[in-house]
Design a protein around this motif. Structure first.
Motif, PDB file in Angstrom:
ATOM      1  N   LYS A  70      -8.912 -67.030  14.822  1.00  0.00           N
ATOM      2  CA  LYS A  70      -8.099 -66.315  13.844  1.00  0.00           C
ATOM      3  C   LYS A  70      -8.946 -65.335  13.025  1.00  0.00           C
ATOM      4  CE  LYS A  70      -4.830 -68.660  11.981  1.00  0.00           C
ATOM      5  NZ  LYS A  70      -3.617 -67.965  12.525  1.00  0.00           N
ATOM      6  N   THR A  71     -10.062 -65.810  12.466  1.00  0.00           N
ATOM      7  CA  THR A  71     -10.892 -64.966  11.599  1.00  0.00           C
ATOM      8  C   THR A  71     -12.024 -64.285  12.347  1.00  0.00           C
ATOM      9  OG1 THR A  71     -12.419 -66.764  11.038  1.00  0.00           O
ATOM     10  CG2 THR A  71     -10.399 -66.540   9.697  1.00  0.00           C
ATOM     11  N   PHE A  72     -12.357 -64.798  13.539  1.00  0.00           N
ATOM     12  CA  PHE A  72     -13.481 -64.345  14.361  1.00  0.00           C
ATOM     13  C   PHE A  72     -14.822 -64.593  13.671  1.00  0.00           C
ATOM     14  CE2 PHE A  72     -14.443 -61.615  18.186  1.00  0.00           C
ATOM     15  CZ  PHE A  72     -13.647 -62.374  19.026  1.00  0.00           C
ATOM     16  N   GLU A  73     -14.845 -65.546  12.775  1.00  0.00           N
ATOM     17  CA  GLU A  73     -16.090 -65.949  12.141  1.00  0.00           C
ATOM     18  C   GLU A  73     -16.751 -67.051  12.963  1.00  0.00           C
ATOM     19  OE1 GLU A  73     -15.152 -67.113   8.185  1.00  0.00           O
ATOM     20  OE2 GLU A  73     -14.701 -65.068   7.504  1.00  0.00           O
ATOM     21  N   GLU A  74     -18.072 -67.054  12.953  1.00  0.00           N
ATOM     22  CA  GLU A  74     -18.820 -68.032  13.732  1.00  0.00           C
ATOM     23  C   GLU A  74     -18.706 -69.415  13.103  1.00  0.00           C
ATOM     24  OE1 GLU A  74     -23.441 -68.842  15.092  1.00  0.00           O
ATOM     25  OE2 GLU A  74     -22.722 -66.763  14.944  1.00  0.00           O
ATOM     26  N   LEU A  75     -18.368 -70.403  13.947  1.00  0.00           N
ATOM     27  CA  LEU A  75     -18.263 -71.791  13.495  1.00  0.00           C
ATOM     28  C   LEU A  75     -19.491 -72.607  13.864  1.00  0.00           C
ATOM     29  CD1 LEU A  75     -14.539 -72.536  14.417  1.00  0.00           C
ATOM     30  CD2 LEU A  75     -15.471 -72.008  12.161  1.00  0.00           C
ATOM     31  N   GLY A  76     -20.160 -72.249  14.938  1.00  0.00           N
ATOM     32  CA  GLY A  76     -21.335 -73.019  15.309  1.00  0.00           C
ATOM     33  C   GLY A  76     -21.892 -72.618  16.655  1.00  0.00           C
ATOM     34  N   ARG A  77     -23.061 -73.188  16.968  1.00  0.00           N
ATOM     35  CA  ARG A  77     -23.742 -72.938  18.237  1.00  0.00           C
ATOM     36  C   ARG A  77     -24.255 -74.256  18.806  1.00  0.00           C
ATOM     37  NH1 ARG A  77     -27.575 -67.608  16.995  1.00  0.00           N
ATOM     38  NH2 ARG A  77     -25.941 -66.360  15.964  1.00  0.00           N
ATOM     39  N   ALA A  78     -24.223 -74.353  20.130  1.00  0.00           N
ATOM     40  CA  ALA A  78     -24.844 -75.480  20.828  1.00  0.00           C
ATOM     41  C   ALA A  78     -25.960 -74.897  21.694  1.00  0.00           C
ATOM     42  CB  ALA A  78     -23.826 -76.219  21.685  1.00  0.00           C
ATOM     43  N   GLU A  79     -27.193 -75.073  21.276  1.00  0.00           N
ATOM     44  CA  GLU A  79     -28.323 -74.463  21.973  1.00  0.00           C
ATOM     45  C   GLU A  79     -28.767 -75.323  23.158  1.00  0.00           C
ATOM     46  OE1 GLU A  79     -31.173 -74.032  18.883  1.00  0.00           O
ATOM     47  OE2 GLU A  79     -30.105 -72.382  17.905  1.00  0.00           O
ATOM     48  N   VAL A  80     -29.177 -74.658  24.234  1.00  0.00           N
ATOM     49  CA  VAL A  80     -29.591 -75.325  25.460  1.00  0.00           C
ATOM     50  C   VAL A  80     -30.990 -74.845  25.822  1.00  0.00           C
ATOM     51  CG1 VAL A  80     -29.031 -75.749  27.880  1.00  0.00           C
ATOM     52  CG2 VAL A  80     -27.196 -75.391  26.232  1.00  0.00           C
ATOM     53  N   PRO A  81     -31.939 -75.741  26.083  1.00  0.00           N
ATOM     54  CA  PRO A  81     -33.330 -75.329  26.347  1.00  0.00           C
ATOM     55  C   PRO A  81     -33.577 -74.864  27.773  1.00  0.00           C
ATOM     56  CG  PRO A  81     -33.175 -77.707  26.419  1.00  0.00           C
ATOM     57  CD  PRO A  81     -31.803 -77.213  26.032  1.00  0.00           C
ATOM     58  N   VAL A  82     -32.684 -73.998  28.283  1.00  0.00           N
ATOM     59  CA  VAL A  82     -32.856 -73.399  29.609  1.00  0.00           C
ATOM     60  C   VAL A  82     -32.405 -71.945  29.535  1.00  0.00           C
ATOM     61  CG1 VAL A  82     -32.512 -75.549  30.892  1.00  0.00           C
ATOM     62  CG2 VAL A  82     -30.559 -74.104  30.355  1.00  0.00           C
ATOM     63  N   ASN A  83     -32.762 -71.179  30.536  1.00  0.00           N
ATOM     64  CA  ASN A  83     -32.282 -69.808  30.641  1.00  0.00           C
ATOM     65  C   ASN A  83     -31.072 -69.778  31.573  1.00  0.00           C
ATOM     66  OD1 ASN A  83     -34.317 -68.642  28.987  1.00  0.00           O
ATOM     67  ND2 ASN A  83     -35.755 -68.730  30.705  1.00  0.00           N
ATOM     68  N   ILE A  84     -29.891 -69.791  30.994  1.00  0.00           N
ATOM     69  CA  ILE A  84     -28.680 -69.711  31.803  1.00  0.00           C
ATOM     70  C   ILE A  84     -28.491 -68.256  32.221  1.00  0.00           C
ATOM     71  CG2 ILE A  84     -26.186 -70.052  31.856  1.00  0.00           C
ATOM     72  CD1 ILE A  84     -26.484 -72.181  29.741  1.00  0.00           C
ATOM     73  N   PRO A  85     -28.364 -67.980  33.506  1.00  0.00           N
ATOM     74  CA  PRO A  85     -28.207 -66.588  33.941  1.00  0.00           C
ATOM     75  C   PRO A  85     -26.825 -66.043  33.611  1.00  0.00           C
ATOM     76  CG  PRO A  85     -28.120 -68.071  35.810  1.00  0.00           C
ATOM     77  CD  PRO A  85     -28.413 -68.924  34.624  1.00  0.00           C
ATOM     78  N   TYR A  86     -26.714 -64.728  33.665  1.00  0.00           N
ATOM     79  CA  TYR A  86     -25.444 -64.068  33.381  1.00  0.00           C
ATOM     80  C   TYR A  86     -24.437 -64.371  34.486  1.00  0.00           C
ATOM     81  CZ  TYR A  86     -22.231 -60.416  31.800  1.00  0.00           C
ATOM     82  OH  TYR A  86     -21.140 -59.731  31.332  1.00  0.00           O
ATOM     83  N   GLY A  87     -23.187 -64.526  34.113  1.00  0.00           N
ATOM     84  CA  GLY A  87     -22.137 -64.793  35.083  1.00  0.00           C
ATOM     85  C   GLY A  87     -20.870 -64.052  34.732  1.00  0.00           C
TER      86      GLY A  87
END
Length: 514
Positions: free
Chosen positions: A488-505
């Motif tokens: 609704k507001t497009f404000e950031e609620l949070g992040r879940a960080e992952v210790p790998v390099n996920i490639p673009y898809g």
């Protein structure tokens, strides 16, 4: 570089159930460390329970063990031709054997790298050939290779099926015969007779002859309203003779795909109940489209909303030589690209012999699109922009998503997508159809995947939910994260960080009951 497919799954704990976001991406085989499971804490997500409870997200990935993967791995070189890569003759063969191999037909790849799709409750990874792989949503293990051509007479299908509320799936696929190509509308029923069922019961609803049967149009997806499938025959053309002789000439498939700016774009409407193509064809100027936003019927009109460009060169944007560009070379290539912009076509449905010629049939007072009946069974259309000029500052919009479960084939207000100021998306955008204004999430050196809308439990408003996007960080090692925005507001609620390099898809799917 030897490539394979990586399936990414983020899971979030929600009490006794789980929700999963499945993503497809491509990655060099040598990084086997990606085949692991990671647990990570989500920062700042206290406000979106019960979507994510206890702030825990699990990330898992696995290479798709396709035949293409196994053959390439065994020989340590490209053995299966792909869209932009031609498999070279085996150097271990003698000269005569290598020469004869040039006359072999290209075999379709099962490197299903485009998206996760769903048929009869099962998940598949899909590309645009006749092969898919049914996967276990928990382990991401490939359980079964499925061939469309074993069930219906098609040589492939898109990775973008549409689903009716009852679970009936619609798709499109080409068939190639001695007399040339045909476009086919496919219907897959939701029912299954046994747990082993895959595409049983699939049928071709309708076949459409191309404008030129030996140079059919390329299409990546199609539109669907409540009563119609909408096929867009665009002037991105495939030269079938060049494709079948590609191996002989040492050329990959993309060399046979070209843009013809002199051909108009044609909209074909197919009745979902009868399977008959409507006699009226809708024409517009030459344009290209990869993804539709939505289509719905209202007051005798069919509104078709889609992201489209004024040329068709984008199909070659992701060739490896372009991806390896940097600095001024990359900027020069990007500046030649045409921006994809959201547009609406208004197609009048009630055309009769009494309909006046050379008159705008679009009587909707809130629309600037036109539809002029110019000759028998031909309506020429112009579009209405679904954005203002300021969207161009963000490179246009692609990878559109809506609140699909509730608003697909229905009037709607909001859609979401990626802005493209680079070769890949570099911003997330929420568009408001009423005001044609938008909200943006954008941060330096962060590149988001397509936005996936997830509704809140018992949501009443269209944008009551969150947006999920996987963010890649090419300037920072092993810091990819799952981003959660308030839709609704497009404000950031949070992040879940992952210790790998996920490639673009490219594409994925959300499952609320995995």
């Amino acid at each position: 570089m030897q490539t394979s497919v990586l399936k990414n799954a983020f899971r979030t704990s929600t009490g006794c159930s789980l929700t999963s976001l499945y993503r497809m991406s491509s990655k060099p085989k040598k990084n086997a460390a990606a085949q692991k499971t990671y647990f990570t804490k989500v920062h700042g997500l206290a406000n979106i329970a019960p979507l994510i409870e206890d702030g825990q997200v699990t990330y898992r990935s696995r290479f798709l063990r396709s035949d293409s993967y196994e053959q390439n791995s065994e020989k340590n070189r490209i053995m299966v031709s792909e869209f932009g890569t031609l498999a070279l003759p085996d150097p271990c063969k003698n000269f005569f054997q290598r020469f004869l191999s040039r006359f072999e037909m290209l075999k379709p790849t099962d490197n299903a790298s485009v998206s996760f799709v769903k048929y009869k409750g099962d998940y598949y990874v899909s590309t645009e050939t006749n092969y898919m792989h049914r996967v276990d949503p928990d382990t991401l293990e490939s359980k079964q290779k499925v061939d469309w051509s074993k069930f219906i007479a098609v040589n492939g299908a898109t990775a973008h099926p549409h689903i009716d509320p009852d679970g009936t799936a619609y798709n499109m696929g080409n068939s190639y015969k001695n007399k040339g190509a045909f476009y086919n509308i496919i219907r897959v029923p939701p029912e299954r007779d046994s747990p082993k069922d895959t595409l049983e019961g699939a049928k071709i609803l309708c076949s459409i002859a191309p404008l030129d049967k030996f140079k059919p149009s390329y299409y990546h997806s199609f539109g669907m309203s409540e009563n119609y499938v909408v096929f867009i025959e665009q002037p991105i053309k495939m030269d079938l003779f060049k494709i079948v002789t590609g191996k002989l000439r040492g050329k990959s498939i993309n060399e046979a795909v070209y843009w013809d700016p002199n051909q108009e774009t044609i909209f074909h409407l197919i009745d979902k109940q009868t399977g008959k193509e409507m006699p009226v064809k809708y024409y517009t100027k030459a344009l290209s489209t990869f993804h539709q936003i939505n289509a719905f019927e209202q007051d005798g009109f069919l509104m078709l909303d889609m992201c489209c460009s004024d040329d068709g060169q984008a199909i070659n944007n992701f060739l490896i030589q372009n991806l390896r560009q940097s600095g001024e070379g990359l900027d020069e290539m990007y500046n030649t690209m045409c921006q994809p912009l959201p547009r609406r076509f208004v197609l009048p449905l009630n055309i009769t012999s009494e309909t006046p010629l050379e008159q705008n049939l679009n009587t909707r007072h809130d629309s600037t699109a036109t539809a002029v009946f110019r000759t028998k069974n031909q309506v020429f259309c112009t579009f209405e922009d679904l954005c203002g000029e300021d969207l161009k500052d963000y490179g246009g919009l692609e990878f559109p998503h809506i609140n699909y479960a509730k608003y697909n084939t229905k009037p709607y207000r909001y859609y979401y997508g990626c802005g493209f100021r680079h070769l890949v998306g570099d911003s997330l955008i929420k568009m408001d159809l009423e005001s044609k204004s938008f909200k943006v999430w954008c941060q330096p050196d962060l590149y988001p995947s397509e936005p996936v809308f997830v509704p809140s439990p018992n949501a009443e408003e269209e944008d009551d939910g969150v947006i999920l996007s996987v963010i890649i960080t090419p300037v920072k090692d092993k810091s990819t994260f799952l981003l959660v925005l308030d839709a609704k507001t497009f404000e950031e609620l949070g992040r879940a960080e992952v210790p790998v390099n996920i490639p673009y898809g490219f594409h994925g799917a959300f499952n609320s009951s995995a």
